[in-house]
Design a protein around this motif. Sequence first.
Motif, PDB file in Angstrom:
ATOM      1  N   VAL A 198       0.814  -1.212   0.000  1.00 12.36           N
ATOM      2  CA  VAL A 198       0.000   0.000   0.000  1.00 12.36           C
ATOM      3  C   VAL A 198       0.846   1.259   0.000  1.00 12.36           C
ATOM      4  O   VAL A 198       0.341   2.344  -0.283  1.00 12.36           O
ATOM      5  N   GLN A 199       2.129   1.111   0.301  1.00 17.95           N
ATOM      6  CA  GLN A 199       3.035   2.257   0.295  1.00 17.95           C
ATOM      7  C   GLN A 199       4.416   1.764  -0.113  1.00 17.95           C
ATOM      8  O   GLN A 199       4.951   0.829   0.481  1.00 17.95           O
ATOM      9  N   VAL A 200       4.975   2.359  -1.162  1.00 15.56           N
ATOM     10  CA  VAL A 200       6.337   2.070  -1.616  1.00 15.56           C
ATOM     11  C   VAL A 200       6.993   3.381  -2.029  1.00 15.56           C
ATOM     12  O   VAL A 200       6.304   4.348  -2.344  1.00 15.56           O
ATOM     13  N   PRO A 201       8.323   3.421  -2.038  1.00 15.93           N
ATOM     14  CA  PRO A 201       8.999   4.646  -2.492  1.00 15.93           C
ATOM     15  C   PRO A 201       8.597   4.989  -3.930  1.00 15.93           C
ATOM     16  O   PRO A 201       8.569   4.108  -4.797  1.00 15.93           O
ATOM     17  N   ASP A 202       8.272   6.255  -4.169  1.00 19.16           N
ATOM     18  CA  ASP A 202       7.871   6.682  -5.511  1.00 19.16           C
ATOM     19  C   ASP A 202       8.335   8.106  -5.823  1.00 19.16           C
ATOM     20  O   ASP A 202       7.707   8.826  -6.576  1.00 19.16           O
ATOM     21  N   VAL A 209       9.768   4.232  -9.200  1.00 16.06           N
ATOM     22  CA  VAL A 209       8.547   3.688  -9.780  1.00 16.06           C
ATOM     23  C   VAL A 209       8.865   2.467 -10.647  1.00 16.06           C
ATOM     24  O   VAL A 209       8.184   1.439 -10.561  1.00 16.06           O
ATOM     25  N   ARG A 210       9.912   2.554 -11.485  1.00 14.93           N
ATOM     26  CA  ARG A 210      10.302   1.434 -12.348  1.00 14.93           C
ATOM     27  C   ARG A 210      10.691   0.218 -11.521  1.00 14.93           C
ATOM     28  O   ARG A 210      10.254  -0.903 -11.788  1.00 14.93           O
ATOM     29  N   ILE A 211      11.538   0.450 -10.525  1.00 15.25           N
ATOM     30  CA  ILE A 211      12.018  -0.661  -9.697  1.00 15.25           C
ATOM     31  C   ILE A 211      10.860  -1.322  -8.976  1.00 15.25           C
ATOM     32  O   ILE A 211      10.704  -2.543  -8.993  1.00 15.25           O
ATOM     33  N   ASN A 212      10.018  -0.523  -8.336  1.00 20.25           N
ATOM     34  CA  ASN A 212       8.938  -1.081  -7.531  1.00 20.25           C
ATOM     35  C   ASN A 212       7.819  -1.678  -8.365  1.00 20.25           C
ATOM     36  O   ASN A 212       7.170  -2.634  -7.936  1.00 20.25           O
ATOM     37  N   SER A 213       7.590  -1.158  -9.567  1.00 17.85           N
ATOM     38  CA  SER A 213       6.557  -1.755 -10.412  1.00 17.85           C
ATOM     39  C   SER A 213       6.971  -3.147 -10.876  1.00 17.85           C
ATOM     40  O   SER A 213       6.122  -3.986 -11.170  1.00 17.85           O
ATOM     41  N   ALA A 214       8.265  -3.401 -10.923  1.00 14.42           N
ATOM     42  CA  ALA A 214       8.747  -4.746 -11.265  1.00 14.42           C
ATOM     43  C   ALA A 214       8.871  -5.625 -10.026  1.00 14.42           C
ATOM     44  O   ALA A 214       8.590  -6.820 -10.075  1.00 14.42           O
ATOM     45  N   ALA A 215       9.270  -5.042  -8.897  1.00 15.56           N
ATOM     46  CA  ALA A 215       9.557  -5.832  -7.697  1.00 15.56           C
ATOM     47  C   ALA A 215       8.309  -6.218  -6.909  1.00 15.56           C
ATOM     48  O   ALA A 215       8.205  -7.346  -6.425  1.00 15.56           O
ATOM     49  N   VAL A 216       7.359  -5.313  -6.768  1.00 15.49           N
ATOM     50  CA  VAL A 216       6.202  -5.576  -5.904  1.00 15.49           C
ATOM     51  C   VAL A 216       5.385  -6.784  -6.356  1.00 15.49           C
ATOM     52  O   VAL A 216       5.047  -7.631  -5.528  1.00 15.49           O
ATOM     53  N   PRO A 217       5.066  -6.949  -7.649  1.00 12.29           N
ATOM     54  CA  PRO A 217       4.322  -8.156  -8.036  1.00 12.29           C
ATOM     55  C   PRO A 217       5.080  -9.448  -7.693  1.00 12.29           C
ATOM     56  O   PRO A 217       4.472 -10.447  -7.299  1.00 12.29           O
ATOM     57  N   THR A 218       6.387  -9.416  -7.804  1.00 13.16           N
ATOM     58  CA  THR A 218       7.193 -10.587  -7.449  1.00 13.16           C
ATOM     59  C   THR A 218       7.117 -10.844  -5.948  1.00 13.16           C
ATOM     60  O   THR A 218       6.965 -11.991  -5.517  1.00 13.16           O
ATOM     61  N   LEU A 219       7.198  -9.788  -5.143  1.00 11.26           N
ATOM     62  CA  LEU A 219       7.109  -9.938  -3.693  1.00 11.26           C
ATOM     63  C   LEU A 219       5.732 -10.458  -3.275  1.00 11.26           C
ATOM     64  O   LEU A 219       5.622 -11.301  -2.385  1.00 11.26           O
ATOM     65  N   VAL A 220       4.694  -9.969  -3.916  1.00 11.31           N
ATOM     66  CA  VAL A 220       3.334 -10.440  -3.615  1.00 11.31           C
ATOM     67  C   VAL A 220       3.219 -11.926  -3.949  1.00 11.31           C
ATOM     68  O   VAL A 220       2.698 -12.717  -3.152  1.00 11.31           O
ATOM     69  N   GLN A 221       3.722 -12.323  -5.114  1.00 12.33           N
ATOM     70  CA  GLN A 221       3.679 -13.728  -5.520  1.00 12.33           C
ATOM     71  C   GLN A 221       4.449 -14.595  -4.530  1.00 12.33           C
ATOM     72  O   GLN A 221       3.984 -15.666  -4.135  1.00 12.33           O
ATOM     73  N   THR A 280      13.475  -2.124  -0.907  1.00  9.84           N
ATOM     74  CA  THR A 280      12.030  -2.368  -0.965  1.00  9.84           C
ATOM     75  C   THR A 280      11.720  -3.766  -0.446  1.00  9.84           C
ATOM     76  O   THR A 280      10.769  -3.951   0.318  1.00  9.84           O
ATOM     77  N   SER A 281      12.506  -4.763  -0.837  1.00 11.48           N
ATOM     78  CA  SER A 281      12.289  -6.141  -0.388  1.00 11.48           C
ATOM     79  C   SER A 281      12.397  -6.250   1.128  1.00 11.48           C
ATOM     80  O   SER A 281      11.576  -6.902   1.778  1.00 11.48           O
ATOM     81  N   GLU A 282      13.402  -5.614   1.699  1.00 18.73           N
ATOM     82  CA  GLU A 282      13.588  -5.663   3.151  1.00 18.73           C
ATOM     83  C   GLU A 282      12.434  -4.967   3.871  1.00 18.73           C
ATOM     84  O   GLU A 282      11.899  -5.481   4.851  1.00 18.73           O
TER      85      GLU A 282
END
Length: 152
Positions: A94-98, A104-116, A135-137
């Motif tokens: 619900v909150q990530v660095p932007d 935005v580029r990093i988190n748009s790729a990383a967050v779906p992977t973390l959710v999965q 972001t992962s930590e």
Amino acid sequence: MRRIALAIAATVSIVVLLFSYHTSTGGDAVVTSSPVARQRPASPSAGATSAAPASPGAAAGAGTFTGTAADTRYGPVQVRIVVSGGRITDAQAVQVPDESGRDVRINSAAVPTLVQETLQAQSAQIDTVSGATYTSEGYTQSLQSALDQAHH
């Protein structure tokens, strides 16, 4: 003698080229095999809770739980999970660095992977995403906080 000098010069040139090659830091995210839960947080004052792993099915409470926002070097990360039947059925960042386009580029790729990873692991013991370590930590710390709330 001249051939030896040319061979040495060519070798030195190749070595210099190899060492001067710069890799891309904004490329696609790649999951590494080392779990974030085994890594130390970036700072002890990150507002994070313990990263002790939860066992599958341990989230006995049902409902929606929002973890504490974990402060990272690039900004806060906060996770919300939905628990039903003792299982994590949904997870959202619900909150990530932007602050920048790079964030935005990093988190748009990383967050779906973390959710999965969260839905597969059913715990906070998930793999970190290469190129999105902070972001992962933060995600793992906030996820553990949400899991802790689900247990109470």
